[in-house]
Write a protein that holds these residues in place. Structure first.
Motif, PDB file in Angstrom:
ATOM      1  N   ALA A 129       0.812  -1.219   0.000  1.00  0.00           N
ATOM      2  CA  ALA A 129       0.000   0.000   0.000  1.00  0.00           C
ATOM      3  C   ALA A 129       0.841   1.263   0.000  1.00  0.00           C
ATOM      4  CB  ALA A 129      -0.938   0.005   1.208  1.00  0.00           C
ATOM      5  N   ALA A 130       2.120   1.136   0.358  1.00  0.00           N
ATOM      6  CA  ALA A 130       2.987   2.312   0.471  1.00  0.00           C
ATOM      7  C   ALA A 130       3.342   2.863  -0.908  1.00  0.00           C
ATOM      8  CB  ALA A 130       4.259   1.947   1.219  1.00  0.00           C
ATOM      9  N   GLU A 131       3.498   4.185  -0.961  1.00  0.00           N
ATOM     10  CA  GLU A 131       3.934   4.872  -2.173  1.00  0.00           C
ATOM     11  C   GLU A 131       5.312   5.462  -1.905  1.00  0.00           C
ATOM     12  OE1 GLU A 131       1.063   7.801  -3.257  1.00  0.00           O
ATOM     13  OE2 GLU A 131      -0.638   6.447  -2.940  1.00  0.00           O
ATOM     14  N   PHE A 132       6.288   5.030  -2.695  1.00  0.00           N
ATOM     15  CA  PHE A 132       7.642   5.527  -2.534  1.00  0.00           C
ATOM     16  C   PHE A 132       7.989   6.536  -3.633  1.00  0.00           C
ATOM     17  CE2 PHE A 132       8.004   1.148  -0.596  1.00  0.00           C
ATOM     18  CZ  PHE A 132       7.929   1.597   0.712  1.00  0.00           C
ATOM     19  N   THR A 133       7.005   7.328  -3.994  1.00  0.00           N
ATOM     20  CA  THR A 133       7.172   8.432  -4.936  1.00  0.00           C
ATOM     21  C   THR A 133       6.589   9.687  -4.290  1.00  0.00           C
ATOM     22  OG1 THR A 133       5.070   7.864  -6.004  1.00  0.00           O
ATOM     23  CG2 THR A 133       7.080   6.964  -6.984  1.00  0.00           C
ATOM     24  N   ASP A 134       6.939  10.851  -4.840  1.00  0.00           N
ATOM     25  CA  ASP A 134       6.512  12.109  -4.231  1.00  0.00           C
ATOM     26  C   ASP A 134       5.030  12.372  -4.456  1.00  0.00           C
ATOM     27  OD1 ASP A 134       9.067  12.664  -3.290  1.00  0.00           O
ATOM     28  OD2 ASP A 134       9.645  13.717  -5.125  1.00  0.00           O
ATOM     29  N   ASP A 135       4.306  12.533  -3.369  1.00  0.00           N
ATOM     30  CA  ASP A 135       2.897  12.934  -3.380  1.00  0.00           C
ATOM     31  C   ASP A 135       2.732  13.918  -2.228  1.00  0.00           C
ATOM     32  OD1 ASP A 135       0.169  13.218  -3.590  1.00  0.00           O
ATOM     33  OD2 ASP A 135      -0.293  11.236  -2.758  1.00  0.00           O
ATOM     34  N   LEU A 136       3.222  15.138  -2.440  1.00  0.00           N
ATOM     35  CA  LEU A 136       3.321  16.142  -1.391  1.00  0.00           C
ATOM     36  C   LEU A 136       2.380  17.309  -1.661  1.00  0.00           C
ATOM     37  CD1 LEU A 136       7.234  16.258  -1.238  1.00  0.00           C
ATOM     38  CD2 LEU A 136       5.716  14.902   0.222  1.00  0.00           C
ATOM     39  N   SER A 137       1.885  17.898  -0.592  1.00  0.00           N
ATOM     40  CA  SER A 137       1.000  19.061  -0.713  1.00  0.00           C
ATOM     41  C   SER A 137       1.786  20.360  -0.660  1.00  0.00           C
ATOM     42  CB  SER A 137      -0.039  19.044   0.408  1.00  0.00           C
ATOM     43  OG  SER A 137       0.599  19.139   1.680  1.00  0.00           O
ATOM     44  N   PHE A 138       3.121  20.283  -0.626  1.00  0.00           N
ATOM     45  CA  PHE A 138       3.964  21.466  -0.468  1.00  0.00           C
ATOM     46  C   PHE A 138       5.180  21.333  -1.371  1.00  0.00           C
ATOM     47  CE2 PHE A 138       5.158  18.229   2.568  1.00  0.00           C
ATOM     48  CZ  PHE A 138       6.527  18.175   2.447  1.00  0.00           C
ATOM     49  N   ASP A 139       5.851  22.450  -1.596  1.00  0.00           N
ATOM     50  CA  ASP A 139       7.087  22.482  -2.353  1.00  0.00           C
ATOM     51  C   ASP A 139       8.239  22.192  -1.389  1.00  0.00           C
ATOM     52  OD1 ASP A 139       9.376  23.066  -3.782  1.00  0.00           O
ATOM     53  OD2 ASP A 139       8.592  24.923  -4.644  1.00  0.00           O
ATOM     54  N   PRO A 140       9.049  21.147  -1.628  1.00  0.00           N
ATOM     55  CA  PRO A 140      10.167  20.874  -0.719  1.00  0.00           C
ATOM     56  C   PRO A 140      11.085  22.071  -0.509  1.00  0.00           C
ATOM     57  CG  PRO A 140       9.849  19.020  -2.208  1.00  0.00           C
ATOM     58  CD  PRO A 140       8.934  20.119  -2.686  1.00  0.00           C
ATOM     59  N   ALA A 141      11.138  22.966  -1.479  1.00  0.00           N
ATOM     60  CA  ALA A 141      11.983  24.154  -1.340  1.00  0.00           C
ATOM     61  C   ALA A 141      11.481  25.091  -0.247  1.00  0.00           C
ATOM     62  CB  ALA A 141      12.071  24.906  -2.665  1.00  0.00           C
ATOM     63  N   ASN A 142      10.235  24.928   0.191  1.00  0.00           N
ATOM     64  CA  ASN A 142       9.669  25.775   1.242  1.00  0.00           C
ATOM     65  C   ASN A 142       9.904  25.215   2.644  1.00  0.00           C
ATOM     66  OD1 ASN A 142       8.724  27.465  -0.746  1.00  0.00           O
ATOM     67  ND2 ASN A 142       6.620  26.697  -0.691  1.00  0.00           N
TER      68      ASN A 142
END
Length: 262
Positions: free
Chosen positions: A29-42
């Motif tokens: 069930a785990a996702e090892f890809t980026d699914d983020l609600s924010f910009d990592p640069a922030n």
């Protein structure tokens, strides 16, 4: 904050075989890809930033202290360098530590602590492994899937897998991939023929003493909804004056404070 996937909440009453089977379900069930609600640069631990406050994600650190047969589970949530919420829970431990099955000892207490949390973090850092795990379902992966939140595992020792380069005597900021060879088993959806070369995390030298080589690297790995490459970038951005990233360092200190109160 309650579990999004209650069917995956660790159950310490299961047999070892049942625990391992549940871990395979969690890994699938785990996702090892980026699914983020924010910009990592922030992401940053700086108090002042050019990034507007509303664009700075809420980052939680989770750690535990132990008092006889109880776990003191602590969560500290940061926005930039500011602590916005701290909660803890004290829960009786059901089983001893078993290598590879840490989430069944500590997962229930962690879920109890998250139930006390008012905010919903955008990212959570755990004191333990994520994908760097025999069945790709370490504590950070298990809890990340249960809560359905982007999660990172930050471990002090390498549970399994193989560093692409020697990790000894490395300067601050150095990193090398951890490959799945040497103990990390493929999921049914993984290509078994090439899986041993898969990057499941990184060894990251967060701090080093000047003119010395005494601090060992951290082993960081994706828990859920984040890639290995982004994982190490985020841990670097969350660093401070110490070896551990600030969220887990503060959670560690808060857990110890709570333990002393009890």
């Amino acid at each position: 904050m309650n579990p999004a996937r209650p069917e995956f909440v660790p159950d310490a009453s299961l047999s070892r075989a049942e625990m391992e089977e549940l871990q395979w379900d969690v890994a699938s069930a785990a996702e090892f890809t980026d699914d983020l609600s924010f910009d990592p640069a922030n992401v940053s631990t700086a108090q002042s930033s050019l990034v507007p406050e509303e664009e700075r994600p809420l980052v939680a650190g989770v750690d535990q202290a132990f008092l006889d047969d109880d776990a003191v589970s602590a969560i500290v949530v940061l926005r930039g360098g500011e602590v916005v919420e701290r909660v803890h829970a004290v829960t009786e431990l059901s089983i001893p530590y078993i290598p590879g099955l840490l989430s069944f000892r500590e997962g229930g207490p962690i879920v109890d602590a998250f139930a006390e949390l008012d905010c919903e973090p955008d990212l959570v850092l755990f004191d333990g492994s994520g994908r760097i795990h025999f069945r790709q379902a370490g504590l950070a992966t298990h809890m990340g899937v249960v809560l359905d939140v982007p999660a990172i595992g930050v471990a002090k020792n390498l549970l399994c897998g193989r560093a692409r380069e020697s990790v000894g005597k490395r300067p601050e900021g150095w990193r090398t991939p951890i490959e799945a060879a040497d103990g990390v088993k493929p999921r049914p959806t993984d290509d078994a023929s090439t899986f041993s070369d898969t990057v499941v995390g990184y060894a990251y030298q967060s701090r080093q003493y000047p003119n010395s080589k005494q601090i060992n690297p951290l082993y960081v790995s994706p828990g859920h909804r984040v890639s290995a490459e982004t994982t190490v970038e985020l841990v670097e951005r969350l660093g401070g004056d110490y070896k551990l990233p600030e969220p887990t360092r503060l959670a560690d200190a808060y857990a110890d404070d709570c333990k002393r109160e009890y």
